[in-house]
Design a protein around this motif. Structure first.
Motif, PDB file in Angstrom:
ATOM      1  N   ALA A   1       0.857  -1.145  -0.018  1.00 43.97           N
ATOM      2  CA  ALA A   1       0.111   0.158  -0.064  1.00 43.97           C
ATOM      3  C   ALA A   1       0.816   1.257   0.066  1.00 43.97           C
ATOM      4  N   ASN A   2       0.521   2.198  -1.057  1.00 45.50           N
ATOM      5  CA  ASN A   2       1.203   3.578  -0.968  1.00 45.50           C
ATOM      6  C   ASN A   2       0.089   4.584  -0.453  1.00 45.50           C
ATOM      7  N   PHE A   3       0.836   5.707   0.239  1.00 43.76           N
ATOM      8  CA  PHE A   3      -0.008   6.388   0.790  1.00 43.76           C
ATOM      9  C   PHE A   3       0.473   7.950   0.614  1.00 43.76           C
ATOM     10  N   SER A   4      -0.421   9.036   0.870  1.00 47.82           N
ATOM     11  CA  SER A   4      -0.392  10.411   0.492  1.00 47.82           C
ATOM     12  C   SER A   4      -0.843  11.256   1.711  1.00 47.82           C
ATOM     13  N   ILE A   5       0.408  11.834   2.351  1.00 43.53           N
ATOM     14  CA  ILE A   5       0.384  12.700   3.564  1.00 43.53           C
ATOM     15  C   ILE A   5      -0.287  13.935   3.283  1.00 43.53           C
TER      16      ILE A   5
ATOM     17  N   GLN B   1     -10.385  21.566  14.170  1.00 45.98           N
ATOM     18  CA  GLN B   1     -10.643  20.352  13.426  1.00 45.98           C
ATOM     19  C   GLN B   1      -9.960  20.636  11.988  1.00 45.98           C
ATOM     20  N   ASN B   2     -10.099  21.799  11.436  1.00 44.19           N
ATOM     21  CA  ASN B   2      -9.478  22.042  10.133  1.00 44.19           C
ATOM     22  C   ASN B   2      -7.955  21.822  10.144  1.00 44.19           C
ATOM     23  N   ARG B   3      -7.371  22.361  11.243  1.00 45.36           N
ATOM     24  CA  ARG B   3      -5.903  21.967  11.296  1.00 45.36           C
ATOM     25  C   ARG B   3      -5.464  20.552  11.641  1.00 45.36           C
ATOM     26  N   ARG B   4      -5.194  19.827  10.484  1.00 47.24           N
ATOM     27  CA  ARG B   4      -5.204  18.526  10.500  1.00 47.24           C
ATOM     28  C   ARG B   4      -4.351  18.056   9.567  1.00 47.24           C
ATOM     29  N   VAL B   5      -3.908  16.714   9.815  1.00 50.77           N
ATOM     30  CA  VAL B   5      -3.029  15.881   8.741  1.00 50.77           C
ATOM     31  C   VAL B   5      -4.005  14.611   8.494  1.00 50.77           C
ATOM     32  N   GLU B   6      -4.072  14.340   7.034  1.00 49.82           N
ATOM     33  CA  GLU B   6      -4.951  13.169   6.685  1.00 49.82           C
ATOM     34  C   GLU B   6      -3.868  12.229   5.711  1.00 49.82           C
ATOM     35  N   ILE B   7      -4.498  10.974   5.899  1.00 49.45           N
ATOM     36  CA  ILE B   7      -3.770   9.796   5.298  1.00 49.45           C
ATOM     37  C   ILE B   7      -4.657   9.241   4.211  1.00 49.45           C
ATOM     38  N   LYS B   8      -3.939   9.476   3.061  1.00 48.03           N
ATOM     39  CA  LYS B   8      -5.013   8.911   2.045  1.00 48.03           C
ATOM     40  C   LYS B   8      -4.200   7.719   1.274  1.00 48.03           C
ATOM     41  N   LEU B   9      -4.754   6.534   1.044  1.00 47.07           N
ATOM     42  CA  LEU B   9      -4.422   5.468   0.338  1.00 47.07           C
ATOM     43  C   LEU B   9      -4.419   5.802  -1.182  1.00 47.07           C
ATOM     44  N   VAL B  10      -3.047   5.556  -1.666  1.00 48.22           N
ATOM     45  CA  VAL B  10      -2.832   6.019  -3.262  1.00 48.22           C
ATOM     46  C   VAL B  10      -3.331   4.710  -4.034  1.00 48.22           C
ATOM     47  N   LYS B  11      -4.213   4.655  -4.834  1.00 48.43           N
ATOM     48  CA  LYS B  11      -4.628   3.487  -5.532  1.00 48.43           C
ATOM     49  C   LYS B  11      -3.890   3.869  -6.992  1.00 48.43           C
TER      50      LYS B  11
END
Length: 452
Positions: A377-381, A442-452
């Motif tokens: 799995a690859n991810f986007s920070i 809540q808006n000051r955040r970090v998300e981790i997305k799966l790169v498909k």
């Protein structure tokens, strides 16, 4: 006199059977040896000029080689001639009224009339104009010379020449007179090393006998393609194949055709593939049944069509991937992605900075642990901010914070760099109301997305 008449008659006879070409740049030099006749009886009336010119009874002839000439071809039909002649004058005003030596040196420019009428290959008529010096007895003077002539060639180098013209004196020391000559001419100077009839200056292959249509280069197999351009110079072939043959007519030269007697395709190196499975018939164990090359061109069953043969497929009725033995590939579970983002929400930074608050590293280590469980799995920070401050500053801050998380996961948690990317989006994608403190948090955040 009779001998000269016979010579002139013979000259015209030879002119009708000559076969060679005129003097030109191929053979630029001509040397001539012959006899000359001088006619001094020039009347005052023009009609008498013509009558006297035609008559031969008053010609003075020395019965030996009495004229020598050298010609050099210049260009565009022009030739420079130098000639010397010797004679004995016995008929001046009347027959046997003089016994004096005559000699002359002349230089003339000749123009080949074939340039106007078309080359006859063997008959070479010309006109000439020039000057010279004539001496009779103790008197001599310069003359203006003009006349006509022709060469007729018996072969490439040998011919006969006839020339006739008048000489106009300037100071009345030597009377105006006609001079005629007939003799053999030899042309030379052209070099043809290989003897193929194409002179070296025009021969692209001067040391190998060839053909005129190929500028002197050979065509050993006679297929109309000169050897230097012929990939198969010893076997007649096709121009489209650089002179090589194609026995089966499939457009592939025999030398490159693995099946030269059976029409095939370029993809199969000239061999046929009857079942179209990409395995040439000459190596296909099942030439009439499509099959994979791994099985010698014979078919193997693949029920789910995932490219994994049933004999190797642990999920033969469900499409999968070869890396998972024919079963569907699981890159990462959905609950694992949810955990990653739950931990990501607990990543806090010092105000206006990219440094982490105390306790954040533990969350990052947990994130790294989950990522290691799913190595494919690859991810986007992705970094986000609230709307406080300038948008440009917020964008830069979000990029730096996302990069800070990526650097920690690579350098501290040991996640391969090729599995991670980072990006900042500033205040562009809020998930809560920026007008409230809670929303901005809540808006000051970090998300981790799966790169498909």
């Amino acid at each position: 006199m009779k001998h000269l008449k016979l010579a002139v008659m013979a000259l015209f006879t030879f002119a009708t059977i000559g076969t060679a070409s005129a003097q030109d740049s191929d053979n630029p030099w001509v040397v001539g040896f012959g006899v000359n006749a001088v006619d001094f009886r020039i009347p005052s009336e023009f009609s008498d000029y013509a009558k006297d010119y035609i008559g031969t009874s008053d010609w003075n002839i020395l019965p030996s080689v009495s004229r020598i000439s050298v010609d050099r071809y210049l260009n565009d039909g022009f030739t420079l001639q130098l000639a010397g002649s010797l004679n004995k004058i016995e008929t001046f005003r009347a027959e046997n009224d003089m016994d004096e030596l005559y000699w002359a040196i002349d230089a003339s420019v000749k123009y080949d009339l074939n340039n106007l009428f078309g080359d006859t290959s063997w008959f070479d008529p010309y006109v000439y104009l020039g000057g010279g010096y004539a001496n009779l007895g103790d008197l001599g003077e310069g003359t203006l010379n003009a006349g006509v002539g022709f060469n007729t060639w018996f072969n490439e180098n040998l011919g006969l020449n006839f020339q006739s013209g008048g000489k106009k004196e300037f100071s009345d020391k030597v009377q105006d007179h006609f001079q005629h000559s007939v003799g053999l001419v030899f042309k030379f100077g052209g070099k043809d090393t290989d003897g193929d009839g194409v002179y070296d200056k025009d021969d692209a292959c001067p040391e190998v006998a060839g053909l005129k249509e190929f500028n002197g280069c050979p065509d050993a197999d006679g297929d109309g393609i000169k050897d230097s351009d012929d990939a198969c110079p010893e076997v007649a072939g096709l121009a489209a194949l650089n002179g090589c043959p194609d026995a089966d007519g499939d457009g592939i030269a025999d030398k490159d055709d693995a099946c030269p007697t059976k029409a095939g395709t370029k993809a199969m190196n000239g061999c046929p593939d009857a079942d179209g499975d990409g395995v040439a018939d000459n190596t296909d164990k099942c030439p009439n049944q499509a099959g994979p090359a791994a099985n010698g061109g014979c078919p193997w069953p693949d029920t789910d069509g995932d490219g994994v043969l049933d004999k190797d497929d642990k999920c033969p009725n469900v499409k999968g991937v070869a890396s998972n033995n024919g079963c569907p590939e699981v890159i990462i579970k959905e609950e694992a992605v949810k955990k990653l983002n739950d931990f990501a929400r607990a990543i806090y930074f010092n105000s206006g900075r990219t440094t982490f608050r105390a306790g954040v590293s533990g969350k990052l280590d947990l994130i790294g642990g989950i990522m290691k469980e799913y190595p494919k799995a690859n991810f986007s920070i992705q970094g986000h901010t609230d709307s406080q401050g300038r948008a440009a500053n917020n964008l830069k801050l979000s990029e730096r914070r996302a990069k800070a998380v990526l650097d920690y996961l690579i350098n501290k948690a040991g996640i391969p760099a090729n599995r991670l990317t980072s990006a900042g989006f500033g205040e562009d994608y809020p998930i809560a109301d920026n007008k409230t403190r809670a929303g901005r948090a809540q808006n000051r955040r970090v998300e981790i997305k799966l790169v498909k």
